[in-house]
Design a protein around this motif. Structure first.
Motif, PDB file in Angstrom:
ATOM      1  N   TRP A  37       3.394   3.618   5.613  1.00 60.87           N
ATOM      2  CA  TRP A  37       3.605   2.431   6.458  1.00 60.87           C
ATOM      3  C   TRP A  37       3.917   1.217   5.593  1.00 60.87           C
ATOM      4  N   LYS A  38       3.481   1.256   4.344  1.00 59.72           N
ATOM      5  CA  LYS A  38       3.811   0.251   3.320  1.00 59.72           C
ATOM      6  C   LYS A  38       3.279  -1.144   3.668  1.00 59.72           C
ATOM      7  N   CYS A  39       2.009  -1.211   4.034  1.00 57.31           N
ATOM      8  CA  CYS A  39       1.418  -2.500   4.398  1.00 57.31           C
ATOM      9  C   CYS A  39       1.274  -3.405   3.182  1.00 57.31           C
ATOM     10  N   ILE A  61      -1.060   4.401   0.383  1.00 55.44           N
ATOM     11  CA  ILE A  61      -1.922   5.516   0.785  1.00 55.44           C
ATOM     12  C   ILE A  61      -1.198   6.301   1.876  1.00 55.44           C
ATOM     13  N   CYS A  62      -0.423   5.575   2.702  1.00 51.57           N
ATOM     14  CA  CYS A  62       0.529   6.288   3.553  1.00 51.57           C
ATOM     15  C   CYS A  62       1.861   5.559   3.452  1.00 51.57           C
ATOM     16  N   CYS A  65      -5.867  -0.670   7.061  1.00 53.17           N
ATOM     17  CA  CYS A  65      -6.585   0.351   7.818  1.00 53.17           C
ATOM     18  C   CYS A  65      -7.692   0.920   6.909  1.00 53.17           C
ATOM     19  N   ARG A  72      -8.059   3.704   5.450  1.00 52.38           N
ATOM     20  CA  ARG A  72      -7.519   4.378   4.266  1.00 52.38           C
ATOM     21  C   ARG A  72      -7.025   3.370   3.248  1.00 52.38           C
ATOM     22  N   GLY A  73      -6.364   2.321   3.766  1.00 54.14           N
ATOM     23  CA  GLY A  73      -5.824   1.295   2.873  1.00 54.14           C
ATOM     24  C   GLY A  73      -6.934   0.591   2.116  1.00 54.14           C
ATOM     25  N   MET A  89      -3.269   6.853  11.985  1.00 50.82           N
ATOM     26  CA  MET A  89      -3.630   5.459  11.678  1.00 50.82           C
ATOM     27  C   MET A  89      -2.484   4.718  10.992  1.00 50.82           C
ATOM     28  N   CYS A 133       0.831  -1.208   0.000  1.00 43.97           N
ATOM     29  CA  CYS A 133       0.000   0.000   0.000  1.00 43.97           C
ATOM     30  C   CYS A 133       0.868   1.262   0.000  1.00 43.97           C
ATOM     31  N   ASN A 172      -1.097   1.263  10.669  1.00 41.35           N
ATOM     32  CA  ASN A 172      -1.788  -0.018  10.802  1.00 41.35           C
ATOM     33  C   ASN A 172      -1.307  -0.918  11.946  1.00 41.35           C
TER      34      ASN A 172
HETATM   35  S1  SF4 Z   1      -1.409   2.153   7.436  1.00 41.61           S
HETATM   36 FE1  SF4 Z   1      -3.202   2.086   6.096  1.00 41.61          FE
HETATM   37  S2  SF4 Z   1      -2.850   3.600   4.503  1.00 41.61           S
HETATM   38 FE2  SF4 Z   1      -0.910   3.228   5.530  1.00 41.61          FE
HETATM   39  S3  SF4 Z   1       0.094   1.701   4.265  1.00 41.61           S
HETATM   40 FE3  SF4 Z   1      -1.034   0.615   5.880  1.00 41.61          FE
HETATM   41  S4  SF4 Z   1      -3.037   0.148   5.030  1.00 41.61           S
HETATM   42 FE4  SF4 Z   1      -2.074   1.678   3.720  1.00 41.61          FE
END
Ligand code: SF4
Length: 733
Positions: A55-57, A52-53, A85, A87-88, A217, A50, A219
């Motif tokens: 954190w790179k989930c 969107i932020c 999360c 957003r993800g 947020m 990901c 994750n």
């Molecule tokens: S914390 Fe949410 S938005 Fe950020 S990378 Fe993880 S899933 Fe995506």
């Protein structure tokens, strides 16, 4: 003794490999992968990570009949732990956003006007390279500065380094977590890093100071926070606002804004006076305890009460609680920590408390992050450039970022022409109009430029000031650099296309490579398609590229991350080889070796301090055109204390405007009348109040905190911009 920084250490320990890797089928590969998926009538699952932020989930993208359907967390990924999360999950909306940039644009009006010509990639890149060469020939490569955010910028930076550019910066340093990393590096010789090395899930007690976990947020951190609550950890929240985290806390300390260092000094005082610190640890691993003991004497809880408004007995009780659970207790280092312009000193106080708790690399506090060793690609060396970076003349800020740079320093040099002129900005993935404090200065700087290139996915405000706008694919449509974050286990994650881009958008790596070719730098791209590069790196590490593509993540062998698991405790990167309670580096540069407290300016009568933070469903100003996320939170509100609102005859939901100390008036925004905030401040979510008309869904929705932040204070130690010293009046619309 030369200080061996962690950054230097990483450079030294990075293995270089010669020889070519196994190559794959060039630029066609992405197309054939996607067309196979698109043809597939059924559900195809493709792992990626990901964006969107930051954190790179790890995620799994579901594609049904060729269309992106939904996203889930990748269950084997340590950062998502199988869950995204909000957003993800809403990342799907980024792909379908009708307001996305669709094709390259070249400006045909004056800057500030929004008239564009849609053009081809060839024409846009030819024009860009021609402008960059012109500027380099006339002023030298130092006249070009780069602002970048996110992993997609890695290839662009590679091209630009090859072009001779050194002036790089990222708002994540000077506007966000820079003071934290500098303070930890000064004290421990190591940074906190992202994702944070905090062991929340195993902690018995921790303190959050202005850290809004849950609204902030990230994750796995939020998941760990929930686990800690479930296990009954004692949570202490220090915040002028009763945040979501405060609602889960045993102790809530509604501190007067800007006085946090006073509280921290008093906590150190009690730890030492009451002999609550870990004596063996302090004796063995720290430097400067006796001087600290003497220095801290005047900073009693009674002294701190006058500054902070927190009762002395509550100050004592909370630090005793932290000490009771040591070493499985800690003070969280925070994330967005550029507040008042003396932020390194505040975070230094946090590092000292943690050192006195003896919690470094201990279970329940800070673990030792580990990282997968993946060899770098064997590029030719970059040209040697002997000019000084523009943002830190004569090392004015001795501990400024070596790689991340100072965004404000570049802007200031662009305005003044000192120490030398900056004539072009290249902006990747960061909306500088909403990110930097004082929008007027940003626009003044832009107007001094000969050329502004923006690479983005949406028509952000900064894109609307650009001369050339290049539309990038969104993260679900592209390949990117590998995710090799340091965390609890070593791992590597891949970003790969889940779905095809809907228009003429291109991947960041492709843009960077094509630009390099136009600039005559083809030798810096021995590979033709990013998959060749990715495969080379993965196979050089003895891993299977096919497995990585199939699983999305490869996890390495577990390594000890706690002293409790047999890890050696060593501090080879500080001058003294110990945790520096007394900072020898700060002292050598003429700063106080112990944390100093400066009383912040008071709001003038009738004014309130403006505080800002995050909503859990948006990232900065990057996601407000995402239809799914805007369905959840479409505009921000201003939190106003109930008693204040009553005096001003403002009711919950009324529209208001804020006017700051310099006369800047916000867009209209809803009032949220609540007892959950102190009467001397107001609070709003960051990222709203967009003024780019092309962001149709977000245009003038809510108010922009960035617009109101005209005053900023620069941290003399590392050059970060403290942005919490702005005051506003409130007027009903
Ligand atoms: S914390 Fe949410 S938005 Fe950020 S990378 Fe993880 S899933 Fe995506």
């Amino acid at each position: 003794m030369e200080r061996l920084t962690r950054r230097k250490f990483l450079q030294i320990s990075g293995t270089t490999f010669a020889g070519a890797g196994l190559l794959v089928g060039g630029t066609k590969m992405i197309q054939s992968t996607l067309s196979a998926n698109e043809k597939n009538k059924g559900v195809v699952k493709i792992p990626s990570y990901c964006s969107i932020c930051f954190w790179k989930c790890g995620l799994i993208g579901y594609v049904k009949d060729g269309k992106l359907w939904k996203l889930e967390g990748n269950p084997i990924d340590p950062l998502s732990r199988g869950r995204l999360c909000p957003r993800g999950n809403g990342g799907v909306g980024q792909h379908y956003d009708p307001d996305r940039l669709q094709a390259p644009l070249v400006r045909i009006s004056n800057r500030g006007g929004e008239e564009w010509k849609v053009t081809t990639w060839d024409e846009a890149l030819n024009y860009t390279s021609q402008k960059l060469v012109e500027i380099k020939d006339k002023y030298g490569p130092q006249a070009i500065a780069v602002f970048s955010h996110g992993p997609g910028g890695a290839f662009l930076k590679h091209t630009l380094r090859a072009f001779g550019i050194k002036n790089f910066s990222a708002p994540s340093f000077a506007q966000c977590r820079g003071p934290r990393e500098v303070a930890f590096e000064l004290t421990y010789g190591e940074i906190i890093g992202s994702p944070e090395r905090t062991d929340i899930k195993n902690s018995k007690c921790f303190a959050l100071i202005g850290s809004h976990i849950g609204e902030n947020m990230h994750n796995s951190q939020v998941q760990e926070f929930a686990e800690a609550i479930e296990k009954g950890a004692t949570i202490i929240v220090v915040d002028p606002r009763f945040s979501i985290a405060a609602s889960k806390a045993k102790y809530y300390l509604p501190i007067k804004p800007g006085t946090d260092t006073a509280l921290l000094l008093a906590w150190i005082n009690v730890l030492i006076q009451e002999k609550l610190y870990d004596r063996d640890f302090v004796d063995k691993y720290t430097f400067g305890f006796e001087q600290l003991k003497e220095y801290i004497e005047p900073f009693t809880p009674e002294w701190a009460f006058v500054e902070t408004g927190i009762e002395p007995n509550l100050i004592r009780e909370t630090i005793r609680e932290l000490a009771r659970y040591k070493p499985a207790s800690f003070v969280h280092p925070g994330r967005h920590v550029n507040w008042y312009g003396n932020d390194v000193q505040r975070i230094r106080a946090i590092t000292i408390i943690n050192a006195l708790l003896g919690n470094w690399n201990r279970k329940g506090a800070f673990f030792k992050p580990v990282k997968m060793e993946i060899p770098k690609y064997p590029y030719p060396p970059y040209p040697e450039m002997d000019y000084e970076v523009v943002y830190n003349p004569n090392s004015k800020y001795p501990f400024a970022g070596e790689e991340e740079g100072l965004t404000q320093g570049i802007r200031s040099a662009t305005i003044t022409g000192e120490p030398y002129p900056i004539k072009a900005w290249i902006v990747y993935g960061t909306n500088l109009i909403q990110t930097l404090p004082n929008q007027k200065e940003t626009i003044e700087a832009i107007n001094k430029l000969d050329f502004l290139l923006v690479i983005d996915v949406i028509p952000s405000e900064i894109a609307m000031w650009a001369d050339v706008v290049l539309p990038e694919t969104v993260y679900l449509e592209r390949y990117d650099e590998l995710n090799i974050s340091s965390f609890r286990v070593p791992f590597v994650g891949i970003r790969q296309p889940v779905v095809a881009p809907p228009h003429d958008q291109r991947d960041g790596w492709w843009i960077a490579r094509e630009l390099a070719i136009k600039l005559g730098l083809e030798k810096f791209y021995p590979w033709k398609h990013i998959e060749e590069y990715l495969r080379y790196r993965i196979e050089s590490a003895g891993l299977s590229y096919e497995q990585l593509k199939t699983d999305g993540i490869i996890i390495g062998e577990e390594q000890p991350i706690y002293v409790d698991d047999g890890l050696n405790l060593e501090f080879p990167y500080t001058n003294t080889g110990k945790i520096e309670l007394y900072s020898t580096q700060l002292a050598a540069k003429g700063f106080s070796p112990f944390p100093t407290y400066e009383r912040p300016p008071e709001p003038p009568p009738g004014y309130f301090r403006l505080l800002f933070g995050r909503t859990p469903v948006h990232t900065f100003s990057m996601t407000q055109s995402n239809p799914i996320l805007m369905d959840m939170v479409a505009e921000n509100e201003v939190w106003i204390n109930s008693d204040v609102a009553e005096t001003l005859e403002i009711k919950n939901g009324d529209y208001i405007v804020l006017k700051n100390q310099d006369g800047v008036v916000s867009n209209k925004v809803k009032a949220r009348v609540t007892q959950r905030i102190r009467p001397d401040c107001v609070y709003m979510y960051h990222g709203f109040g967009h003024t780019s008309r092309r962001l149709r869904r977000a245009y003038l929705k809510g108010a922009s905190d960035a617009q109101l932040i005209t005053r900023y204070d620069i941290d003399p130690i590392m050059g970060g911009t403290g942005m919490n010293n702005n005051f506003v009046t409130i007027e009903k619309v």
